[in-house]
Scaffold this motif. Structure first.
Motif, PDB file in Angstrom:
ATOM      1  N   LYS A 153       0.836  -1.202   0.000  1.00 41.05           N
ATOM      2  CA  LYS A 153       0.000   0.000   0.000  1.00 41.05           C
ATOM      3  C   LYS A 153       0.872   1.254   0.000  1.00 41.05           C
ATOM      4  O   LYS A 153       0.571   2.245  -0.686  1.00 41.05           O
ATOM      5  CB  LYS A 153      -0.954  -0.027   1.200  1.00 41.05           C
ATOM      6  N   THR A 154       1.960   1.214   0.749  1.00 39.79           N
ATOM      7  CA  THR A 154       2.928   2.318   0.710  1.00 39.79           C
ATOM      8  C   THR A 154       3.517   2.442  -0.686  1.00 39.79           C
ATOM      9  O   THR A 154       3.648   3.549  -1.233  1.00 39.79           O
ATOM     10  CB  THR A 154       4.048   2.072   1.739  1.00 39.79           C
ATOM     11  N   TRP A 155       3.889   1.317  -1.263  1.00 37.29           N
ATOM     12  CA  TRP A 155       4.433   1.270  -2.626  1.00 37.29           C
ATOM     13  C   TRP A 155       3.447   1.897  -3.612  1.00 37.29           C
ATOM     14  O   TRP A 155       3.822   2.781  -4.405  1.00 37.29           O
ATOM     15  CB  TRP A 155       4.729  -0.179  -2.940  1.00 37.29           C
ATOM     16  N   TYR A 156       2.186   1.489  -3.564  1.00 32.91           N
ATOM     17  CA  TYR A 156       1.215   2.000  -4.526  1.00 32.91           C
ATOM     18  C   TYR A 156       1.005   3.505  -4.375  1.00 32.91           C
ATOM     19  O   TYR A 156       0.877   4.235  -5.366  1.00 32.91           O
ATOM     20  CB  TYR A 156      -0.117   1.268  -4.362  1.00 32.91           C
ATOM     21  N   ARG A 157       0.967   3.966  -3.158  1.00 29.53           N
ATOM     22  CA  ARG A 157       0.719   5.397  -2.943  1.00 29.53           C
ATOM     23  C   ARG A 157       1.854   6.267  -3.444  1.00 29.53           C
ATOM     24  O   ARG A 157       1.657   7.467  -3.657  1.00 29.53           O
ATOM     25  CB  ARG A 157       0.413   5.640  -1.468  1.00 29.53           C
ATOM     26  N   ARG A 158       3.015   5.704  -3.631  1.00 33.31           N
ATOM     27  CA  ARG A 158       4.119   6.486  -4.194  1.00 33.31           C
ATOM     28  C   ARG A 158       3.854   6.886  -5.641  1.00 33.31           C
ATOM     29  O   ARG A 158       4.497   7.797  -6.158  1.00 33.31           O
ATOM     30  CB  ARG A 158       5.430   5.695  -4.096  1.00 33.31           C
ATOM     31  N   TYR A 159       2.928   6.221  -6.321  1.00 35.56           N
ATOM     32  CA  TYR A 159       2.588   6.596  -7.690  1.00 35.56           C
ATOM     33  C   TYR A 159       1.730   7.853  -7.746  1.00 35.56           C
ATOM     34  O   TYR A 159       1.621   8.477  -8.793  1.00 35.56           O
ATOM     35  CB  TYR A 159       1.848   5.452  -8.384  1.00 35.56           C
ATOM     36  N   GLY A 160       1.083   8.180  -6.630  1.00 38.83           N
ATOM     37  CA  GLY A 160       0.240   9.364  -6.625  1.00 38.83           C
ATOM     38  C   GLY A 160      -1.031   9.209  -7.425  1.00 38.83           C
ATOM     39  O   GLY A 160      -1.593  10.190  -7.915  1.00 38.83           O
ATOM     40  N   VAL A 161      -1.502   7.974  -7.578  1.00 38.54           N
ATOM     41  CA  VAL A 161      -2.759   7.695  -8.265  1.00 38.54           C
ATOM     42  C   VAL A 161      -3.805   7.351  -7.206  1.00 38.54           C
ATOM     43  O   VAL A 161      -3.469   6.808  -6.151  1.00 38.54           O
ATOM     44  CB  VAL A 161      -2.591   6.526  -9.257  1.00 38.54           C
ATOM     45  N   SER A 162      -5.052   7.652  -7.461  1.00 42.46           N
ATOM     46  CA  SER A 162      -6.110   7.379  -6.500  1.00 42.46           C
ATOM     47  C   SER A 162      -6.041   5.941  -5.995  1.00 42.46           C
ATOM     48  O   SER A 162      -5.932   4.992  -6.780  1.00 42.46           O
ATOM     49  CB  SER A 162      -7.476   7.622  -7.135  1.00 42.46           C
ATOM     50  N   ASP A 163      -6.123   5.783  -4.668  1.00 46.40           N
ATOM     51  CA  ASP A 163      -6.128   4.436  -4.096  1.00 46.40           C
ATOM     52  C   ASP A 163      -7.550   3.936  -3.830  1.00 46.40           C
ATOM     53  O   ASP A 163      -7.749   2.981  -3.096  1.00 46.40           O
ATOM     54  CB  ASP A 163      -5.284   4.387  -2.820  1.00 46.40           C
ATOM     55  N   ARG A 164      -8.516   4.575  -4.463  1.00 48.12           N
ATOM     56  CA  ARG A 164      -9.913   4.180  -4.282  1.00 48.12           C
ATOM     57  C   ARG A 164     -10.156   2.688  -4.549  1.00 48.12           C
ATOM     58  O   ARG A 164     -10.911   2.048  -3.806  1.00 48.12           O
ATOM     59  CB  ARG A 164     -10.808   5.042  -5.194  1.00 48.12           C
ATOM     60  N   PRO A 165      -9.538   2.068  -5.592  1.00 44.78           N
ATOM     61  CA  PRO A 165      -9.830   0.644  -5.833  1.00 44.78           C
ATOM     62  C   PRO A 165      -9.024  -0.298  -4.937  1.00 44.78           C
ATOM     63  O   PRO A 165      -9.244  -1.510  -5.001  1.00 44.78           O
ATOM     64  CB  PRO A 165      -9.401   0.442  -7.303  1.00 44.78           C
ATOM     65  N   MET A 166      -8.108   0.224  -4.136  1.00 42.71           N
ATOM     66  CA  MET A 166      -7.205  -0.635  -3.380  1.00 42.71           C
ATOM     67  C   MET A 166      -7.921  -1.307  -2.218  1.00 42.71           C
ATOM     68  O   MET A 166      -8.471  -0.627  -1.347  1.00 42.71           O
ATOM     69  CB  MET A 166      -6.017   0.190  -2.861  1.00 42.71           C
ATOM     70  N   PRO A 167      -7.935  -2.641  -2.164  1.00 40.27           N
ATOM     71  CA  PRO A 167      -8.587  -3.340  -1.052  1.00 40.27           C
ATOM     72  C   PRO A 167      -7.980  -2.953   0.285  1.00 40.27           C
ATOM     73  O   PRO A 167      -6.792  -2.625   0.382  1.00 40.27           O
ATOM     74  CB  PRO A 167      -8.338  -4.816  -1.378  1.00 40.27           C
ATOM     75  N   ALA A 168      -8.786  -3.034   1.329  1.00 37.77           N
ATOM     76  CA  ALA A 168      -8.368  -2.542   2.640  1.00 37.77           C
ATOM     77  C   ALA A 168      -7.327  -3.424   3.304  1.00 37.77           C
ATOM     78  O   ALA A 168      -6.461  -2.927   4.032  1.00 37.77           O
ATOM     79  CB  ALA A 168      -9.592  -2.422   3.554  1.00 37.77           C
ATOM     80  N   ASP A 169      -7.393  -4.737   3.072  1.00 41.95           N
ATOM     81  CA  ASP A 169      -6.463  -5.647   3.731  1.00 41.95           C
ATOM     82  C   ASP A 169      -6.212  -6.848   2.831  1.00 41.95           C
ATOM     83  O   ASP A 169      -6.754  -6.947   1.719  1.00 41.95           O
ATOM     84  CB  ASP A 169      -6.984  -6.069   5.099  1.00 41.95           C
ATOM     85  N   TYR A 170      -5.380  -7.770   3.312  1.00 38.18           N
ATOM     86  CA  TYR A 170      -4.992  -8.901   2.478  1.00 38.18           C
ATOM     87  C   TYR A 170      -6.182  -9.783   2.123  1.00 38.18           C
ATOM     88  O   TYR A 170      -6.292 -10.265   0.986  1.00 38.18           O
ATOM     89  CB  TYR A 170      -3.909  -9.729   3.175  1.00 38.18           C
ATOM     90  N   ALA A 171      -7.092 -10.017   3.058  1.00 41.31           N
ATOM     91  CA  ALA A 171      -8.260 -10.836   2.765  1.00 41.31           C
ATOM     92  C   ALA A 171      -9.093 -10.220   1.644  1.00 41.31           C
ATOM     93  O   ALA A 171      -9.568 -10.920   0.738  1.00 41.31           O
ATOM     94  CB  ALA A 171      -9.108 -11.024   4.019  1.00 41.31           C
TER      95      ALA A 171
END
Length: 288
Positions: A153-171
């Motif tokens: 999640k830290t890695w993805y946020r470095r792109y500066g793209v909306s994290d709206r589709p990112m699941p909340a946890d591993y499950a």
């Protein structure tokens, strides 16, 4: 479609660094054992595959496309948190957009920075880390899988793209992944082209003479086909119509178990960093 976001770390994520599992596995040179798994799965999302088809040199010079894509993604992970490498990767994709027809016949616009499309590309890299480590290094615990996902999640946020589709946890990520595999991915021409060598043989690389390739190909092609097909999820093999027998599946499992074995890991862990990790990971660990 191009929602941007604050790339700074947030409380629901874990940091990247020398103690992180993403650092430990993503730049490991054994990663070649999984074949082109993330690239093939990326291109099975119709919108992403179409963007590659319309805008990339993937078809005319596959090696050049790979060589250009990997370094900035690696630097997003192993570079300084405030280096801006991630947003540079994002900005490479600003003009990748166009019109396409979905498999159901619906005409749509696509854009590489659509949050759902961009997150799928990232998800294949996250799953790459999970699959590689669990298959070829050591069986991961549930806690380790949770840790890898939280670091991603830290890695993805470095792109500066909306994290709206990112699941909340591993499950939730697991459920997202299963949905994509079962209900969304298709045998896009870009993905089919990318694995065409499984049945047709690998094209002669630039710089290799025809004579040398005639000698190398009979050895190289079966290994490439084995790693590529074995390294894909069963559903992807089915969609792409890739041949894979029970005997090959048994051989792949034995092959993976050998790499996971204690003696192999003992030897690998005592090799120099220059052998075990790519240059981006080496630089990250050297920096601390």
């Amino acid at each position: 479609m191009t929602e941007l976001a604050d790339p700074r770390p947030q409380a629901d994520a874990l940091p990247l660094g020398r103690d992180s599992l993403v650092w430990k596995y993503f730049g490991d040179n054994r990663m070649y054992l999984i074949g082109p798994r993330p690239a093939v799965l990326q291109n099975m999302l119709a919108e992403l595959g179409q963007g590659v088809l319309d805008h990339s040199v993937f078809f005319s010079d596959t090696a050049a496309r790979v060589k250009r894509s990997i370094p900035p993604i690696m630097m997003t992970v192993y570079g300084e948190p405030d280096s801006g490498e991630g947003t540079r990767v994002r900005d490479f994709h600003r003009d990748i957009k166009g019109d396409m027809t979905l498999p159901d016949g619906t005409g749509v616009r696509y854009h590489a920075l659509d949050p759902n499309t961009y997150f799928w590309a990232h998800a294949t890299f996250v799953e790459q880390v999970l699959y590689f480590a669990d298959t070829f290094v050591t069986r991961l615990t549930e806690r380790e899988k949770e840790q890898i996902y939280a670091e991603s999640k830290t890695w993805y946020r470095r792109y500066g793209v909306s994290d709206r589709p990112m699941p909340a946890d591993y499950a939730a990520f697991q459920r997202y992944w299963e949905h994509m595999m079962d209900d969304v991915l298709v045998a896009h021409p870009t993905a089919k082209y990318g694995v065409g060598y499984v049945t047709k043989g690998f094209p002669r690389p630039k710089g290799v003479s025809p004579l040398a390739w005639r000698l190398i190909a009979p050895l190289f092609d079966p290994v490439a086909a084995f790693l590529t097909t074995g390294g894909l999820p069963p559903r992807a093999r089915e969609l792409l119509d890739l041949p894979w027998s029970r005997r090959q599946e048994r051989a792949y499992r034995v092959f993976a178990a050998a790499w996971r074995s204690r003696p192999v890991n003992w030897v690998w862990d005592r090799l120099p960093m220059t052998v075990r990790y790519n240059t981006f990971a080496q630089a990250g660990y050297a920096r601390g």
